[in-house]
Design a protein around this motif. Structure first.
Motif, PDB file in Angstrom:
ATOM      1  N   PRO A  71       0.838  -1.200   0.000  1.00 20.44           N
ATOM      2  CA  PRO A  71       0.000   0.000   0.000  1.00 20.44           C
ATOM      3  C   PRO A  71       0.875   1.254   0.000  1.00 20.44           C
ATOM      4  N   ALA A  72       1.121   1.803  -1.180  1.00 21.04           N
ATOM      5  CA  ALA A  72       2.050   2.939  -1.279  1.00 21.04           C
ATOM      6  C   ALA A  72       1.660   3.828  -2.448  1.00 21.04           C
ATOM      7  N   GLN A  73       1.884   5.141  -2.284  1.00 23.16           N
ATOM      8  CA  GLN A  73       1.671   6.058  -3.415  1.00 23.16           C
ATOM      9  C   GLN A  73       2.901   6.107  -4.323  1.00 23.16           C
ATOM     10  N   PHE A  74       4.071   5.788  -3.761  1.00 28.98           N
ATOM     11  CA  PHE A  74       5.323   5.860  -4.519  1.00 28.98           C
ATOM     12  C   PHE A  74       6.011   4.505  -4.574  1.00 28.98           C
ATOM     13  N   VAL A  75       6.596   4.185  -5.719  1.00 29.47           N
ATOM     14  CA  VAL A  75       7.551   3.076  -5.799  1.00 29.47           C
ATOM     15  C   VAL A  75       8.930   3.692  -6.020  1.00 29.47           C
ATOM     16  N   ILE A  76       9.872   3.317  -5.149  1.00 32.96           N
ATOM     17  CA  ILE A  76      11.242   3.808  -5.259  1.00 32.96           C
ATOM     18  C   ILE A  76      12.067   2.644  -5.793  1.00 32.96           C
ATOM     19  N   GLU A  77      12.425   2.728  -7.083  1.00 34.65           N
ATOM     20  CA  GLU A  77      13.010   1.579  -7.772  1.00 34.65           C
ATOM     21  C   GLU A  77      14.535   1.701  -7.812  1.00 34.65           C
TER      22      GLU A  77
END
Ligand SMILES: NC(=O)c1ccc[n+]([C@@H]2O[C@H](COP(=O)([O-])OP(=O)(O)OC[C@H]3O[C@@H](n4cnc5c(N)ncnc54)[C@H](OP(=O)(O)O)[C@@H]3O)[C@@H](O)[C@H]2O)c1
Length: 345
Positions: A84-90
């Protein structure tokens, strides 16, 4: 704001430490409370906790699974949907010849409605237009400041610092390992000795071919050309020569001529097209590209509005790369998007 970290290696760990250090500043200055709700790795487990993962515990853990709550998550693709996240930090691994698997992860994350911030050059070098337009359709941020010059504000300068500008040429020294190698060789060290030293310091990879053969530089000039010059290049389109054939004699000859041998990345307009090249070049001492030492990087933008704007970043580390991720998240949270400033992209 909830963050899903895809990859938890050098850069993501530095990012976790930076988040802990900047918590108060983020809250006081930007009203931002950033919470990591999931971390996925290749072989060190996956953890999701919607109430927020204890970052100190994650940094100390060998395997992340002990921090997981809820149903088991099979792999990174399932993680993207489940976290559950607004951002994916790849920050996963890069195959510079294909841009995978990161490109698929970024595409999936955007399709799922997540903002994406990545340090990985692959998705930008191989699928910039597609991913940017997908992000624009969904009013999502797709930012990647850390991909070039390790977190220095190079891409945000293009995005926001140079409105109504045509970039006509970009030149830079963008690969730390090869610049450090060439600097060492100027001091009389052989290529092999220097490589061993840089490998011991953790600067050069065990397999240094991505750097030495010019692939890393190639991918970075493609990112800059595609973003700054509205090009549609792929790494295969770049005329690439690495430094594998550079001899001590050639380095010395450049010095004797009052120049320095640098692995120069260059993109320019020619007959209506953007061309790009990576090659060792003898650079005169008065050129700002000649002054970078060791692992430092430099880029010069030539434009119709500013004849030459040069940015230099000294001594980059995973900590500086992590800062680029944080800067992107803050800018995205403030509503910045590529499409706001350069509609033709
Ligand atoms: N190091 C820098 O200063 C720097 C600078 C600019 C850009 N970058 C870019 O940033 C990215 C990360 O660099 P890094 O130095 O942090 O690399 P790293 O230490 O090798 O970490 C990579 C992380 O990605 C994970 N990973 C790999 N494949 C995965 C997959 N399929 N699914 C989920 N996780 C996966 C690895 O898992 P395991 O832990 O299980 O192996 C590891 O946690 C790279 O793309 C690199 O090119 C790095």
């Amino acid at each position: 704001v909830n963050l899903a970290l895809l990859g938890f290696g050098n850069v993501a760990r530095a990012f976790a430490r930076l988040l802990l250090r900047k918590q108060e500043t983020l809250l006081n200055d930007y009203g931002l409370e950033l919470r990591v709700t999931g971390i996925a790795t290749h072989s060190h487990g996956i953890a999701i906790d919607s109430s927020g993962i204890d970052l100190e515990a994650a940094l100390a853990a060998d395997m992340l699974d002990a921090l997981h709550t809820g149903d088991p998550v099979e792999d990174s693709k399932a993680f993207l949907a489940a976290c559950p996240a607004q951002f994916v930090i790849e920050t996963t691994w890069l195959d510079p010849r294909t841009g995978q698997p990161a490109t698929d992860y970024v595409r999936r994350a955007l399709q799922l409605g997540r903002h994406v911030v990545t340090a990985n050059k692959g998705p930008v070098a191989f699928a910039y237009r597609e991913l940017k337009s997908l992000a624009a359709q969904k009013d999502l941020a797709f930012f990647f400041e850390s991909t070039v010059m390790d977190g220095g504000p190079v891409l945000s300068t293009l995005r926001e610092g140079l409105p109504a500008t045509d970039i006509t040429r970009i030149r830079g020294v963008l690969n730390s390992t090869t610049n450090a190698l060439l600097c060492d060789m100027e001091g009389g060290t052989t290529f092999a000795e220097s490589l061993r030293r840089l490998q011991e310091l953790g600067i050069a990879e065990a397999d240094p071919s991505n750097d030495v053969d010019g692939w890393d530089s190639t991918v970075k000039i493609v990112v800059l050309a595609n973003v700054g010059m509205n090009a549609d290049l792929r790494p295969q389109d770049v005329d690439r020569t690495g430094i594998g054939q550079v001899t001590p004699d050639r380095v010395r000859a450049a010095q004797e001529a009052g120049k320095r041998l640098k692995l120069i990345c260059e993109a320019w307009r020619e007959d209506g097209e953007v061309k790009a090249k990576v090659a060792p070049v003898e650079v005169p001492r008065e050129d700002p590209l000649s002054i970078v030492e060791g692992t430092s990087g430099v880029v010069t933008f030539h434009a119709d509005t500013l004849p030459a704007l040069t940015l230099i970043e000294s001594d980059p580390t995973p900590d500086t790369t992590a800062y680029g991720l944080l800067a992107d998240i803050i800018n995205a949270a403030r509503g910045r998007r590529w499409s706001m400033v350069r509609r033709r992209f």
